[in-house]
Design a protein around this motif. Sequence first.
Motif, PDB file in Angstrom:
ATOM      1  N   LYS A   1       0.847  -1.190   0.000  1.00 34.73           N
ATOM      2  CA  LYS A   1       0.000   0.000   0.000  1.00 34.73           C
ATOM      3  C   LYS A   1       0.886   1.244   0.000  1.00 34.73           C
ATOM      4  O   LYS A   1       1.919   1.281   0.671  1.00 34.73           O
ATOM      5  N   GLN A   2       0.468   2.239  -0.746  1.00 33.47           N
ATOM      6  CA  GLN A   2       1.210   3.505  -0.777  1.00 33.47           C
ATOM      7  C   GLN A   2       0.697   4.421   0.328  1.00 33.47           C
ATOM      8  O   GLN A   2      -0.487   4.433   0.647  1.00 33.47           O
ATOM      9  N   ASN A   3       1.624   5.163   0.911  1.00 32.53           N
ATOM     10  CA  ASN A   3       1.230   6.143   1.915  1.00 32.53           C
ATOM     11  C   ASN A   3       0.536   7.301   1.234  1.00 32.53           C
ATOM     12  O   ASN A   3       0.988   7.810   0.204  1.00 32.53           O
ATOM     13  N   GLN A   4      -0.552   7.727   1.828  1.00 33.35           N
ATOM     14  CA  GLN A   4      -1.265   8.862   1.255  1.00 33.35           C
ATOM     15  C   GLN A   4      -0.556  10.149   1.658  1.00 33.35           C
ATOM     16  O   GLN A   4      -0.162  10.314   2.808  1.00 33.35           O
ATOM     17  N   THR A   5      -0.409  11.055   0.702  1.00 37.03           N
ATOM     18  CA  THR A   5       0.211  12.338   1.000  1.00 37.03           C
ATOM     19  C   THR A   5      -0.808  13.223   1.700  1.00 37.03           C
ATOM     20  O   THR A   5      -1.997  13.149   1.409  1.00 37.03           O
TER      21      THR A   5
END
Length: 55
Positions: free
Chosen positions: A3-7
Amino acid sequence: MRKQNQTPQAADLPLKNPVAKFAHHCNKALVFADKRQYRRKGKHAGQEPFLIACA
């Protein structure tokens, strides 16, 4: 997949003010000389004015 970290959203970020950030470099307290007095140093201070008269 990972999962990508949300900015963080633009509203959440603090506003950066570059003028305030670098103000301590430019805004320095100065001491001004008194312009009413006449000060002039001699061009050749410490030398004898007439060397021929001494010899």
